[in-house]
Write a protein that holds these residues in place. Structure first.
Motif, PDB file in Angstrom:
ATOM      1  N   SER A 197      -0.840  33.739  31.199  1.00 17.62           N
ATOM      2  CA  SER A 197      -1.694  32.741  30.561  1.00 17.62           C
ATOM      3  C   SER A 197      -2.441  33.379  29.392  1.00 17.62           C
ATOM      4  O   SER A 197      -2.467  34.597  29.246  1.00 17.62           O
ATOM      5  N   PRO A 198      -3.063  32.566  28.516  1.00 15.25           N
ATOM      6  CA  PRO A 198      -3.730  33.116  27.326  1.00 15.25           C
ATOM      7  C   PRO A 198      -4.846  34.105  27.666  1.00 15.25           C
ATOM      8  O   PRO A 198      -5.539  33.961  28.674  1.00 15.25           O
ATOM      9  N   VAL A 200      -8.095  35.692  25.594  1.00 15.09           N
ATOM     10  CA  VAL A 200      -8.890  35.496  24.381  1.00 15.09           C
ATOM     11  C   VAL A 200     -10.014  36.529  24.353  1.00 15.09           C
ATOM     12  O   VAL A 200     -10.762  36.680  25.314  1.00 15.09           O
ATOM     13  N   LEU A 259       3.643  34.943  24.981  1.00 14.88           N
ATOM     14  CA  LEU A 259       2.284  35.352  25.317  1.00 14.88           C
ATOM     15  C   LEU A 259       1.331  34.948  24.204  1.00 14.88           C
ATOM     16  O   LEU A 259       1.659  35.058  23.022  1.00 14.88           O
ATOM     17  N   GLN A 260       0.158  34.461  24.594  1.00 15.33           N
ATOM     18  CA  GLN A 260      -0.878  34.108  23.624  1.00 15.33           C
ATOM     19  C   GLN A 260      -2.101  35.006  23.834  1.00 15.33           C
ATOM     20  O   GLN A 260      -2.827  34.855  24.812  1.00 15.33           O
ATOM     21  N   ILE A 261      -2.301  35.926  22.903  1.00 14.98           N
ATOM     22  CA  ILE A 261      -3.488  36.775  22.907  1.00 14.98           C
ATOM     23  C   ILE A 261      -4.208  36.552  21.585  1.00 14.98           C
ATOM     24  O   ILE A 261      -3.596  36.660  20.512  1.00 14.98           O
ATOM     25  N   VAL A 262      -5.482  36.231  21.666  1.00 15.88           N
ATOM     26  CA  VAL A 262      -6.279  35.934  20.474  1.00 15.88           C
ATOM     27  C   VAL A 262      -7.426  36.925  20.384  1.00 15.88           C
ATOM     28  O   VAL A 262      -8.155  37.138  21.359  1.00 15.88           O
ATOM     29  N   PRO A 300      -6.558  28.660  22.983  1.00 19.44           N
ATOM     30  CA  PRO A 300      -5.404  27.838  23.379  1.00 19.44           C
ATOM     31  C   PRO A 300      -5.796  26.837  24.461  1.00 19.44           C
ATOM     32  O   PRO A 300      -6.357  27.217  25.484  1.00 19.44           O
ATOM     33  N   THR A 302      -4.678  25.327  27.069  1.00 18.83           N
ATOM     34  CA  THR A 302      -3.660  25.307  28.113  1.00 18.83           C
ATOM     35  C   THR A 302      -4.226  24.922  29.466  1.00 18.83           C
ATOM     36  O   THR A 302      -3.485  24.760  30.430  1.00 18.83           O
ATOM     37  N   GLY A 305      -6.618  30.355  31.598  1.00 19.10           N
ATOM     38  CA  GLY A 305      -6.571  31.583  30.807  1.00 19.10           C
ATOM     39  C   GLY A 305      -7.803  32.418  31.086  1.00 19.10           C
ATOM     40  O   GLY A 305      -8.604  32.112  31.979  1.00 19.10           O
ATOM     41  N   CYS A 338     -13.902  26.569  26.575  1.00 25.94           N
ATOM     42  CA  CYS A 338     -13.000  27.358  27.430  1.00 25.94           C
ATOM     43  C   CYS A 338     -12.848  26.716  28.804  1.00 25.94           C
ATOM     44  O   CYS A 338     -12.724  27.415  29.816  1.00 25.94           O
ATOM     45  N   TYR A 341     -10.715  27.927  32.012  1.00 25.58           N
ATOM     46  CA  TYR A 341     -10.563  29.381  31.915  1.00 25.58           C
ATOM     47  C   TYR A 341     -11.483  30.086  32.918  1.00 25.58           C
ATOM     48  O   TYR A 341     -12.387  29.480  33.498  1.00 25.58           O
TER      49      TYR A 341
END
Length: 395
Positions: A197-198, A200, A259-262, A300, A302, A305, A338, A341
Motif C-alpha cells: 500500500s502507499p 507517504v 508501488l506508490q511512495i511519496v 494517494p 486508496t 496506507g 489521510c 491510513y
C-alpha cells in the motif's frame, strides 16, 4: 584459515531500542538466536556465516566474532593474555588494524588506555613472530579488534563489519539532522507497513524514510551498496564467498513492482538531496518527489496506507514556539487528508506532541542518538472500516 570455519560466540549489536527489529531480521535469515538483549543478539555461528549477516542486516551496527575469552583483573594481565594469542595468523603483518573497546574495569579510567594495551600486545606479538610491526590507528576500514572487558572477564572479538552497518552507504549527501538508516528501517518495521500500500513521507528531509521504504519493498539489501568490510582484512578470507553472497542479493531484488511512495518537502534543496540519494540507491523511479508545504502533499486516495512524519523536535533545529503550530497542522492534515491510513509522527518532544490534537493509539519507544523519542501511531478511520477489520500486514 580455520577461524572462518569454527563456530563461536557472535554478538550482533544495534542501537538501543532497535533490538526487536534486529531479532526479526536475524530470525528471518534462518539464524537461531542464543540470547537477545537491549542492544543486540548473541548467535553461535562461523565467521563465514557472518559475511551473510553483514550484507543482509538493515538494523544492525556491528557483527563481532569472539576469538578468545579469559580472566584479567588489570592491564598487565590483559596484555599477557593478548600477547599469547596467535595474531600473526589473523592479521597481515604488512597490514593495518584498529582497536575498539567496551570496558568496565576498576583499574581503567579511560578506554583509550585499554585500546593501547590491546594494540601493544598485537604489535609486539607480530613483530616477535614476523619481524615487522603492522600499522595501527583509529580508522575502521581494515582489520578491527574489539575488546569487551567487564570486571575481570574479558572477551576479544574480530569486528567483521568494520565501519558501522547502521549506515547503508547510499546516502552520499546527508542533509540537515538526518535520521540514521538503521533507525529509519526500524521505524518503518514498527509501522507494520505491508510494503504494498502507499507510503507517504511529508517533510522528507534527505529522504531516508522514503528510500528505506523503497529498499524494503524491493528487497534491496545494504550489501548491494558496500564493498569493504572488516572480514575482508582477516587472513584466510575467501573473496568468492563474498561475491557469491552478493550475487544472491542481486538475484533477490524485486524489479517489477507496483508501488506508490511519496516524499515531499518545502525545501527545494532537501528534495534535490533526497532525489540524488534515491538515485544512488537505485530507487529514484519508485518515489514521487514533491516540493511543497506538507499540507499540499498528494496522498494517494486508496483508502489505506501509511503516512510517516519525522518533524523537527525543537532540539537541534527550529524554534519551539513556531513548531507548536506545525504539529497542530500535522494532526489536521492526517485527520482530513489521510483517511483510512495509519499515521505516524516520530518526535523527541512530548510537549510538542500534545499539540497534534489526536490521541495516539500507540507510543513506540526509540532513541535518536541519545534523545528519548516516541513513534506515535494514529489510526485514521475513514468511516467505512469495520471495527473488527484487521490492518494490512507485512508480507
Amino acid at each position: 584459515m580455520q577461524v572462518f570455519h569454527n563456530k563461536s560466540k557472535v554478538i550482533v549489536t544495534c542501537n538501543k531500542r532497535l533490538s526487536p527489529y534486529l531479532q526479526e531480521e536475524v530470525a528471518a535469515l534462518g539464524y537461531t538466536i542464543v540470547r537477545a538483549f537491549a542492544t543486540g543478539v548473541e548467535l553461535n555461528i562461523t565467521l563465514t556465516e557472518c559475511i551473510k549477516l553483514n550484507l543482509n542486516l538493515r538494523c544492525a551496527s556491528q557483527i563481532l566474532y569472539c576469538i578468545n575469552s579469559f580472566k584479567a583483573s588489570n592491564p598487565d594481565e590483559l596484555y599477557k593474555e593478548l600477547a599469547a594469542m596467535e595474531w600473526e595468523e589473523l592479521i597481515d603483518f604488512s597490514g593495518y588494524f584498529s582497536v575498539t573497546s567496551n570496558v568496565d574495569n576498576p583499574t581503567i579510567t579511560t578506554p583509550l588506555f585499554a585500546n593501547l594495551k590491546v594494540k601493544d600486545a598485537i604489535v609486539d606479538r607480530i613483530k616477535d613472530k614476523k619481524g615487522i610491526r603492522p600499522n595501527s590507528g583509529s580508522d575502521a576500514n581494515k582489520t578491527v579488534v574489539h575488546l569487551y572487558w567487564k570486571d575481570n572477564e574479558a572477551d576479544v572479538f574480530l569486528d567483521t563489519s568494520g565501519e558501522t552497518l547502521a549506515k547503508h552507504s547510499y546516502r552520499k549527501i546527508p542533509g540537515k539532522a538526518p535520521m540514521l538508516e538503521a533507525l529509519a528501517t526500524s521505524v518503518i518495521l514498527a509501522t507494520q507497513w505491508d510494503q504494498k500500500s502507499p507510503f507517504v513521507n511529508p517533510m522528507c528531509g534527505s529522504g531516508t524514510l522514503a528510500i528505506e521504504a523503497a529498499l524494503l519493498a524491493t528487497n534491496r539489501r545494504p550489501g548491494l551498496y558496500r564493498m569493504n568490510y572488516g572480514f575482508m582484512h582477516i587472513l584466510g578470507y575467501d573473496e568468492e564467498v563474498f561475491f557469491a553472497e552478493r550475487r544472491i542479493l542481486k538475484e533477490q531484488v524485486i524489479k517489477n513492482i507496483d508501488l506508490q511512495i511519496v516524499a515531499s518537502d518545502l525545501s527545494e534543496d532537501a528534495v534535490e538531496v533526497s532525489r540524488r540519494n534515491a538515485k544512488t540507491a537505485g530507487v529514484d523511479t519508485l518515489i514521487t518527489f514533491e516540493v511543497c508545504d506538507f499540507e499540499r502533499t498528494q496522498v494517494p486516495q486508496t483508502g489505506k496506507g501509511v503516512v510517516v512524519f519525522n518533524p523537527e523536535y525543537g532540539e537541534r533545529l527550529g524554534v519551539h514556539s513556531q513548531l507548536e503550530l506545525t504539529y497542530k497542522r500535522m494532526g489536521d492534515f492526517m485527520k482530513k487528508q489521510c483517511k483510512g491510513y495509519f499515521g505516524y509522527i516520530f518526535t523527541g518532544n512530548p510537549d510538542l506532541a500534545k499539540k497534534i490534537g489526536l490521541k495516539a493509539d500507540k507510543k513506540i519507544e526509540f532513541y535518536n542518538g541519545k534523545l528519548d523519542c516516541r513513534l506515535l501511531e494514529y489510526e485514521l478511520y475513514d468511516g467505512s472500516r469495520r471495527p473488527d477489520e484487521e490492518r494490512p500486514k507485512r508480507a
